[in-house]
Design a protein around this motif. Structure first.
Motif, PDB file in Angstrom:
ATOM      1  N   GLY A  90     -31.712  19.620  35.239  1.00 45.29           N
ATOM      2  CA  GLY A  90     -30.309  19.237  35.294  1.00 45.29           C
ATOM      3  C   GLY A  90     -29.942  18.424  36.511  1.00 45.29           C
ATOM      4  O   GLY A  90     -28.940  17.702  36.500  1.00 45.29           O
ATOM      5  N   ARG A  91     -30.725  18.564  37.582  1.00 45.66           N
ATOM      6  CA  ARG A  91     -30.477  17.751  38.782  1.00 45.66           C
ATOM      7  C   ARG A  91     -31.778  17.332  39.450  1.00 45.66           C
ATOM      8  O   ARG A  91     -31.812  17.033  40.640  1.00 45.66           O
ATOM      9  N   ALA A  92     -32.853  17.377  38.665  1.00 44.20           N
ATOM     10  CA  ALA A  92     -34.167  16.965  39.178  1.00 44.20           C
ATOM     11  C   ALA A  92     -34.719  15.853  38.306  1.00 44.20           C
ATOM     12  O   ALA A  92     -34.545  15.860  37.092  1.00 44.20           O
ATOM     13  N   ILE A  93     -35.367  14.893  38.942  1.00 41.02           N
ATOM     14  CA  ILE A  93     -35.983  13.772  38.234  1.00 41.02           C
ATOM     15  C   ILE A  93     -37.375  13.574  38.816  1.00 41.02           C
ATOM     16  O   ILE A  93     -37.550  13.455  40.035  1.00 41.02           O
ATOM     17  N   LEU A  94     -38.366  13.543  37.936  1.00 41.88           N
ATOM     18  CA  LEU A  94     -39.756  13.390  38.341  1.00 41.88           C
ATOM     19  C   LEU A  94     -40.075  11.912  38.558  1.00 41.88           C
ATOM     20  O   LEU A  94     -39.915  11.097  37.650  1.00 41.88           O
ATOM     21  N   LEU A  95     -40.526  11.569  39.786  1.00 44.92           N
ATOM     22  CA  LEU A  95     -40.950  10.196  40.044  1.00 44.92           C
ATOM     23  C   LEU A  95     -42.282   9.911  39.360  1.00 44.92           C
ATOM     24  O   LEU A  95     -42.485   8.850  38.775  1.00 44.92           O
ATOM     25  N   GLY A  96     -43.212  10.844  39.504  1.00 49.13           N
ATOM     26  CA  GLY A  96     -44.570  10.659  39.020  1.00 49.13           C
ATOM     27  C   GLY A  96     -45.511  11.458  39.884  1.00 49.13           C
ATOM     28  O   GLY A  96     -45.077  12.324  40.655  1.00 49.13           O
ATOM     29  N   ASP A  97     -46.801  11.207  39.773  1.00 48.37           N
ATOM     30  CA  ASP A  97     -47.768  11.961  40.550  1.00 48.37           C
ATOM     31  C   ASP A  97     -48.732  11.032  41.270  1.00 48.37           C
ATOM     32  O   ASP A  97     -49.001   9.911  40.838  1.00 48.37           O
ATOM     33  N   VAL A  98     -49.231  11.531  42.385  1.00 48.45           N
ATOM     34  CA  VAL A  98     -50.200  10.819  43.221  1.00 48.45           C
ATOM     35  C   VAL A  98     -51.530  11.554  43.133  1.00 48.45           C
ATOM     36  O   VAL A  98     -51.577  12.787  43.217  1.00 48.45           O
ATOM     37  N   THR A  99     -52.612  10.817  42.966  1.00 51.39           N
ATOM     38  CA  THR A  99     -53.935  11.414  42.968  1.00 51.39           C
ATOM     39  C   THR A  99     -54.383  11.625  44.408  1.00 51.39           C
ATOM     40  O   THR A  99     -54.383  10.693  45.210  1.00 51.39           O
ATOM     41  N   THR A 100     -54.750  12.855  44.731  1.00 52.10           N
ATOM     42  CA  THR A 100     -55.223  13.176  46.079  1.00 52.10           C
ATOM     43  C   THR A 100     -56.597  13.834  45.982  1.00 52.10           C
ATOM     44  O   THR A 100     -57.054  14.201  44.893  1.00 52.10           O
ATOM     45  N   ALA A 101     -57.223  14.010  47.125  1.00 53.26           N
ATOM     46  CA  ALA A 101     -58.543  14.650  47.145  1.00 53.26           C
ATOM     47  C   ALA A 101     -58.470  16.081  46.627  1.00 53.26           C
ATOM     48  O   ALA A 101     -59.462  16.620  46.121  1.00 53.26           O
ATOM     49  N   ALA A 102     -57.295  16.704  46.751  1.00 50.10           N
ATOM     50  CA  ALA A 102     -57.124  18.085  46.298  1.00 50.10           C
ATOM     51  C   ALA A 102     -56.588  18.172  44.874  1.00 50.10           C
ATOM     52  O   ALA A 102     -56.295  19.264  44.393  1.00 50.10           O
ATOM     53  N   GLY A 103     -56.438  17.026  44.208  1.00 49.57           N
ATOM     54  CA  GLY A 103     -55.902  17.024  42.849  1.00 49.57           C
ATOM     55  C   GLY A 103     -54.568  16.305  42.791  1.00 49.57           C
ATOM     56  O   GLY A 103     -54.093  15.741  43.787  1.00 49.57           O
ATOM     57  N   PRO A 104     -53.910  16.307  41.632  1.00 54.32           N
ATOM     58  CA  PRO A 104     -52.646  15.582  41.498  1.00 54.32           C
ATOM     59  C   PRO A 104     -51.511  16.258  42.255  1.00 54.32           C
ATOM     60  O   PRO A 104     -51.502  17.478  42.426  1.00 54.32           O
ATOM     61  N   MET A 105     -50.579  15.442  42.727  1.00 57.49           N
ATOM     62  CA  MET A 105     -49.389  15.964  43.384  1.00 57.49           C
ATOM     63  C   MET A 105     -48.177  15.223  42.838  1.00 57.49           C
ATOM     64  O   MET A 105     -48.049  14.012  43.014  1.00 57.49           O
ATOM     65  N   GLU A 106     -47.311  15.958  42.134  1.00 61.01           N
ATOM     66  CA  GLU A 106     -46.104  15.358  41.578  1.00 61.01           C
ATOM     67  C   GLU A 106     -44.997  15.310  42.619  1.00 61.01           C
ATOM     68  O   GLU A 106     -44.888  16.193  43.473  1.00 61.01           O
ATOM     69  N   LEU A 107     -44.181  14.264  42.530  1.00 58.33           N
ATOM     70  CA  LEU A 107     -43.015  14.117  43.392  1.00 58.33           C
ATOM     71  C   LEU A 107     -41.767  14.163  42.528  1.00 58.33           C
ATOM     72  O   LEU A 107     -41.712  13.560  41.453  1.00 58.33           O
ATOM     73  N   GLN A 108     -40.765  14.851  43.016  1.00 60.42           N
ATOM     74  CA  GLN A 108     -39.555  15.048  42.232  1.00 60.42           C
ATOM     75  C   GLN A 108     -38.336  14.940  43.147  1.00 60.42           C
ATOM     76  O   GLN A 108     -38.298  15.530  44.225  1.00 60.42           O
ATOM     77  N   TRP A 109     -37.356  14.139  42.702  1.00 58.30           N
ATOM     78  CA  TRP A 109     -36.069  14.150  43.391  1.00 58.30           C
ATOM     79  C   TRP A 109     -35.274  15.369  42.940  1.00 58.30           C
ATOM     80  O   TRP A 109     -35.169  15.634  41.740  1.00 58.30           O
ATOM     81  N   LYS A 110     -34.669  16.091  43.858  1.00 58.02           N
ATOM     82  CA  LYS A 110     -33.711  17.139  43.498  1.00 58.02           C
ATOM     83  C   LYS A 110     -32.353  16.749  44.056  1.00 58.02           C
ATOM     84  O   LYS A 110     -32.167  16.648  45.264  1.00 58.02           O
ATOM     85  N   GLY A 111     -31.419  16.510  43.137  1.00 61.27           N
ATOM     86  CA  GLY A 111     -30.072  16.099  43.541  1.00 61.27           C
ATOM     87  C   GLY A 111     -29.808  14.633  43.296  1.00 61.27           C
ATOM     88  O   GLY A 111     -28.872  14.066  43.861  1.00 61.27           O
ATOM     89  N   ALA A 112     -30.624  13.998  42.430  1.00 59.95           N
ATOM     90  CA  ALA A 112     -30.555  12.542  42.251  1.00 59.95           C
ATOM     91  C   ALA A 112     -29.643  12.105  41.116  1.00 59.95           C
ATOM     92  O   ALA A 112     -29.698  10.963  40.691  1.00 59.95           O
TER      93      ALA A 112
END
Length: 489
Positions: A90-112
């Motif tokens: 309801g107030r979060a939007i997923l930008l996408g994910d970045v591949t890292t050495a430890a696996g994927p990491m998703e980024l999300q705006w909260k309040g956007a």
């Protein structure tokens, strides 16, 4: 000028069918300003501190990195034990994910901004609650407890109505995945087993590929999540952390601490303490958290039944909760008291723990300070008792328990110094007390962000003495007893 994360973002979730989400852009905010950046979180996705500090327009949602495919996910859930139907970001939007050495990491705006799942909400977050989420996400990571992370905190003077008019803020938070128990419940209650299977297969392939080799991968998934949740509940209990809103839509499929709203760290020990002012019936009290964690796993198990299709298999997976929670709690309590787990002392140790919590409750002893100061107690005499003893109103009651503890220490090979060092590695001196967050919030509301930066620095080393910051480990002031946090927090 290139933006942080240009051409580095993927979005595996966007490859799922369109019914799982709505693609949309964040709603810009006027005159944004940077409040804080976590350089440690930034490093996890390959950004240095300078790059992270230059990302204001991206972190607040006014600019979108090239290659990003922002979306809001749909899910459902049980809220305070009642089926609430469709919810979603309801107030979060997923930008996408970045591949890292430890696996994927998703980024999300909260309040956007608003999404199709905002219901009656405005899609915004306020500075007050965003500061709390930013600081606690990073504090929990430093405590070694599985959690989403907070990359950046930004603000705007744009007005947002809560109980009063407050100013808007956006937290960029990170996790390998934001899939929740409620993500599975959504498709179960909509009677769409094909979509349920798509989601389960996505989670298995991306995060638990080894489970695909098992004869019953969906039952194996339920068991894995159940065990992760059980261990997480024990870790919360061990540091006195209370989530406040353990709805199934706030439970991570990866066993992470997710969605920081009305959380709190136990101060005066009271097992029935409710950190969420909205929770009038105490469903999510400190003492209830382990049971609610189990209840939520049952809700997930129900949602997975069309895939497991065997009640006995599902029950066997869920039956792992209590032994895993119990074993983890025993391990943590022994570590907190500097004790080895000796089979011949198992019954006596449980009696010792029960007596300890009883005397702590009777004296409303500060949870964090009790365990931290306990390391100073000496095996042979009371010369090191004063710091912990002075936390008790009934000092004779403490003395009786301390005698029981000393008797138990006679069975330990470690000397006082070794035991103290070991205890201080697991009993934090610094946690994010509500009053510390409130001081930072009040300063930030006047555009002074120095206390946020200072707290972030202190909480990154919760087990270190940091004598120059000893005031941050003090008992809360009297005015702090009037602080309340609710679901609007």
């Amino acid at each position: 000028m290139p933006l942080p994360l240009d051409h580095t973002l993927d979005n595996s979730y966007a490859a799922l069918p369109p019914a799982f989400y709505t693609r949309l852009m964040p709603t810009p905010l006027p005159a944004p300003y940077l409040v804080a950046v976590s350089d440690q979180a930034a490093e996890l996705i390959g950004l240095n501190a300078a790059q992270a500090a230059e990302g204001l327009e991206v972190w607040i949602g006014n600019a979108v990195p090239q290659g990003a495919t922002p979306l809001a996910a749909v899910y459902s859930g049980h809220q305070f034990g009642v089926w609430a139907g469709q919810l979603g970001d309801g107030r979060a939007i997923l930008l996408g994910d970045v591949t890292t050495a430890a696996g994927p990491m998703e980024l999300q705006w909260k309040g956007a901004g608003q999404t199709p799942y905002s219901r009656m909400g405005d899609g915004r977050a306020v500075l007050r609650s965003s500061i709390r989420e930013f600081l606690c996400s990073e504090a929990m990571a430093a405590l070694g407890i599985p959690t989403s992370r907070a990359l950046a905190l930004t603000g705007s003077d744009h007005g947002v109505m809560r109980e009063t008019v407050e100013t808007a803020a956006v937290v960029v938070r990170m996790a390998p995945s934001f899939v929740r128990f409620g993500s599975f419940e959504h498709w179960y209650y909509r009677k769409q087993p094909e979509q349920l299977k798509i989601l389960a297969d996505y989670v298995l392939a991306r995060f638990f590929p080894a489970l695909l080799e098992q004869e019953q991968p969906y039952a194996a998934l339920l068991q894995e999540v159940t065990e992760r949740t059980a261990r997480l509940m024990a870790q919360w209990q061990s540091v006195g952390f209370m989530h406040g809103v353990m709805n199934t839509d706030n439970m991570s499929i990866l066993g992470l601490t997710l969605d920081y709203g009305p959380f709190g760290f136990m101060e005066s020990f009271d097992p029935g303490h409710i950190c969420n002012h909205t929770d009038q019936h105490g469903r999510y009290s400190y003492a209830n958290q382990p049971e609610i964690g189990h209840w939520n796993c049952y809700a997930l198990g129900q949602a997975l039944m069309p895939l497991i299709d065997d009640v006995a298999l599902a029950q066997a997976a869920l039956d792992r909760y209590q032994p895993v929670f119990g074993a983890e709690m025993e391990r943590l309590l022994h570590a907190k008291l500097g004790l080895s787990q000796l089979p011949e002392q198992a019954e006596a140790d449980r009696s010792l723990f029960d007596a300890m919590f009883g005397v702590m409750e009777a004296n409303a002893v500060d949870f964090t300070l009790f365990f931290r100061h306990l390391s100073q107690l000496k095996r042979g005499d009371a010369s090191g008792d004063s710091a912990v003893r002075d936390l008790f109103i009934d000092r004779e009651a403490f003395d009786r328990w301390a005698a029981q503890y000393r008797a138990r220490l006679q069975h330990e090979a470690a000397d006082d110094g070794q035991r103290a060092a070991a205890m201080n590695r697991v009993n934090p001196k610094y946690v994010l007390r509500n009053y510390l967050a409130q001081v930072a919030i009040e300063k930030a509301q006047n555009k002074d962000f120095s206390e946020i930066h200072r707290l972030l620095s202190v909480l990154r080393h919760p087990y270190d003495e940091q004598p120059e910051h000893a005031a941050y480990a003090a008992l809360p002031p009297d005015w702090a007893s009037h602080l309340e946090v609710s679901c609007s927090s």
